[in-house]
Design an enzyme around this catalytic site. Structure first.
Site, short mmCIF file in Angstrom:
data_model
loop_
_atom_site.label_atom_id
_atom_site.label_comp_id
_atom_site.label_asym_id
_atom_site.label_seq_id
_atom_site.Cartn_x
_atom_site.Cartn_y
_atom_site.Cartn_z
N HIS A 144 0.85 -1.20 0.00
CA HIS A 144 0.00 0.00 0.00
C HIS A 144 0.88 1.25 0.00
CE1 HIS A 144 -3.66 -2.30 0.69
NE2 HIS A 144 -3.01 -2.97 1.62
N THR A 208 15.17 -7.33 7.61
CA THR A 208 15.07 -6.03 6.93
C THR A 208 16.34 -5.69 6.15
OG1 THR A 208 15.86 -4.85 8.89
CG2 THR A 208 13.48 -5.16 8.69
N LYS A 209 17.43 -6.45 6.40
CA LYS A 209 18.71 -6.19 5.74
C LYS A 209 19.28 -7.50 5.20
CE LYS A 209 19.87 -2.25 8.70
NZ LYS A 209 20.86 -1.68 9.66
N LYS A 226 25.61 -16.04 14.58
CA LYS A 226 26.90 -16.68 14.34
C LYS A 226 26.98 -17.09 12.88
CE LYS A 226 25.40 -21.42 15.49
NZ LYS A 226 25.69 -22.61 16.34
#
Length: 231
Positions: A144, A208-209, A226
């Site tokens: 959206h 998110t990364k 790890k």
């Protein structure tokens, strides 16, 4: 007199053969129930097969791969060449392309778990030997608009006119999941992310990364816990 005698004989027969009569009645009930159950099974099988056929008509699927009855496909571009699935891949989740864009490839020997959602408005590429557990969400767009007024208008457009063929201000960015990655249950992979080869996303993570090759990440937002042995 004959009528009374006949009734007497019948009563005698009923009295001495109650067990036999009961077994006959019980057997008839069992037979009827089996017929009903068989019909229900046939109806359920037909419904399941119809669901699978709908999936097959919307994708390009290798012969050795398989959709299961839990799977759904919503290819809003009506172009089966934009969802390509490799060999020996098993799918129980939901695949969707938005009307304004999207492209999805899934490699060989992959698994997509039940109630997992892979939605593309840009491009999602999933490599070979990738395991995606149940209740995972992978989406390469915001779905959206960020502006509240645009979002309200966009929602009404979907309801009244169907999904738009122009994405407008909706933000999108491609997602790539490399070979041998494992996305555990209840995880979320957001737009613009690359999951490295052999990487593991722990249960309930929000990614998110980018995740490096052979890294184990966990948390919200996901962080490196790890690095895993590559051998």
């Amino acid at each position: 007199m004959i009528h009374t005698f006949t009734r007497y004989i019948l009563r005698g027969l009923l009295k001495h053969n109650q067990d036999l009569i009961y077994k006959i009645i019980l057997n008839q009930k069992e037979v009827s129930q089996k017929i009903i159950n068989n019909n229900i099974d046939s109806i359920e099988e037909a419904i399941d097969n119809n669901k699978i056929d709908k999936c097959l008509k919307q994708v390009t699927l290798a012969p050795s791969s398989r959709f299961y009855k839990q799977a759904t496909v919503f290819n809003l571009q009506n172009d089966r060449k934009r969802i390509i699935i490799g060999e020996n891949t098993h799918l129980r989740g939901n695949l969707q392309l938005f009307a304004y864009g999207g492209y999805l490839t899934i490699g060989n020997n992959c698994y997509i778990g039940e109630n997992s959602y892979i939605w593309s408005g840009d491009r999602i590429d999933i490599g070979n030997n990738v395991l995606i557990s149940h209740n995972v969400s992978i989406i390469d767009s915001n779905s959206h608009e960020l502006n509240h007024l645009e979002r309200a208008t966009g929602y009404l457009t979907i309801i009244n006119e169907g999904h738009p063929k122009e994405k407008g201000s909706i933000l999108t960015a491609p997602i790539k999941i490399k070979d041998h990655a494992w996305i555990s249950f209840n995880s979320i992979i957001l737009k613009g992310v690359t999951i490295g080869e052999g990487a593991v996303v722990a249960a309930g993570s929000v990614v998110t990364k980018d995740v490096p090759d052979y890294a184990l990440v966990a948390g919200n937002p996901a962080k490196i816990i790890k690095y895993l042995n590559q051998n």
